[in-house]
Write a protein that holds these residues in place. Sequence first.
Motif, mmCIF file in Angstrom:
data_model
loop_
_atom_site.group_PDB
_atom_site.id
_atom_site.type_symbol
_atom_site.label_atom_id
_atom_site.label_comp_id
_atom_site.label_asym_id
_atom_site.label_seq_id
_atom_site.Cartn_x
_atom_site.Cartn_y
_atom_site.Cartn_z
ATOM 1 N N TYR A 22 -5.139 -1.079 -3.767
ATOM 2 C CA TYR A 22 -5.130 -2.420 -3.494
ATOM 3 C C TYR A 22 -4.462 -3.394 -4.613
ATOM 4 O O TYR A 22 -4.325 -4.376 -4.285
ATOM 5 N N LEU A 80 -7.530 -10.561 0.508
ATOM 6 C CA LEU A 80 -8.489 -9.632 0.373
ATOM 7 C C LEU A 80 -9.636 -9.545 1.585
ATOM 8 O O LEU A 80 -10.096 -8.361 1.741
ATOM 9 N N MET A 117 -8.832 -5.837 2.389
ATOM 10 C CA MET A 117 -9.674 -4.994 1.442
ATOM 11 C C MET A 117 -10.984 -5.007 1.715
ATOM 12 O O MET A 117 -11.593 -4.027 1.715
ATOM 13 N N TYR A 118 -11.471 -5.875 1.833
ATOM 14 C CA TYR A 118 -12.987 -6.037 2.171
ATOM 15 C C TYR A 118 -13.573 -5.155 3.289
ATOM 16 O O TYR A 118 -14.436 -4.248 3.061
ATOM 17 N N SER A 155 -8.260 5.172 -3.633
ATOM 18 C CA SER A 155 -8.372 4.061 -2.914
ATOM 19 C C SER A 155 -8.276 2.957 -3.537
ATOM 20 O O SER A 155 -7.350 1.874 -3.074
ATOM 21 N N LEU A 156 -9.016 2.482 -4.512
ATOM 22 C CA LEU A 156 -9.120 1.173 -5.045
ATOM 23 C C LEU A 156 -7.806 0.781 -5.628
ATOM 24 O O LEU A 156 -7.555 -0.301 -5.581
ATOM 25 N N ASP A 179 -13.559 3.659 2.661
ATOM 26 C CA ASP A 179 -12.694 4.609 1.743
ATOM 27 C C ASP A 179 -13.711 5.212 1.027
ATOM 28 O O ASP A 179 -13.233 6.468 0.400
ATOM 29 N N VAL A 192 -2.725 -5.637 -1.837
ATOM 30 C CA VAL A 192 -3.214 -6.994 -1.641
ATOM 31 C C VAL A 192 -2.266 -8.159 -1.917
ATOM 32 O O VAL A 192 -1.948 -8.925 -1.012
ATOM 33 N N VAL A 221 -13.286 -0.967 2.250
ATOM 34 C CA VAL A 221 -14.002 -0.187 0.738
ATOM 35 C C VAL A 221 -15.215 0.634 1.498
ATOM 36 O O VAL A 221 -15.063 1.748 0.978
ATOM 37 N N PHE A 224 0.739 -1.306 0.122
ATOM 38 C CA PHE A 224 0.115 0.018 -0.070
ATOM 39 C C PHE A 224 0.885 1.230 -0.022
ATOM 40 O O PHE A 224 0.437 2.156 -0.764
#
Length: 197
Positions: A133, A152, A156-157, A129-130, A163, A137, A160, A86
């Motif tokens: 990942y 993930l 990530m999950y 943000s996206l 974010d 990730v 989100v 990241f």
Amino acid sequence: MSTSVRHLVYIALFAALFILMSSITIYVTAVPITLQNLAIMLAGGFLGARYGFYSIGLVIALTAAGLPLLHGRGGLSLIVGPTGGFLWIFPICALLSGWYASRVLAGAAERSRAATTALLAVGFFIFGSLISYLSGVPWLAYALEVPLTRALELGMYPFVGFDAVKALIAAIVLSAAWAYRPQLSRTRPDDRVRSVS
């Protein structure tokens, strides 16, 4: 204030904002919830692609050199640790956020503020943000030696939704305060007069 000094001042200010927002940390998994990407979106939005990149990149470089700037920690162990993927891409997120925001705001006069804010929020969510990942990730999976599906779930999950909220906040702030955005590449009025005469 000369243009070069003004550049350095704004870069330093948004670098400090990034450091400050990294100190607000809530660990829910191996990856903490922070306000770092909100600072990244604001740096890109207010400084533009180039200087937003410099601002966030400066912090990452100094952290890698050992200064305890992120979460009160620093050094290569942080940069290559589980959240390193990241951190590496954060300057690129600032660059892309700035590039996108400049284009949206260039046409802001042709649409409502609500429409401009919505466009900014979508772009900030994607680029601020996206995108992070994509490297965050897979590196998390490698560093923790877990499958990508597990990475993930860890990296990530859970984040989100937060974010999306941060992207909306950044869009509202930038849309409302656009008139106060620092004009880093613009010459002073007296400089333009001299160049014309």
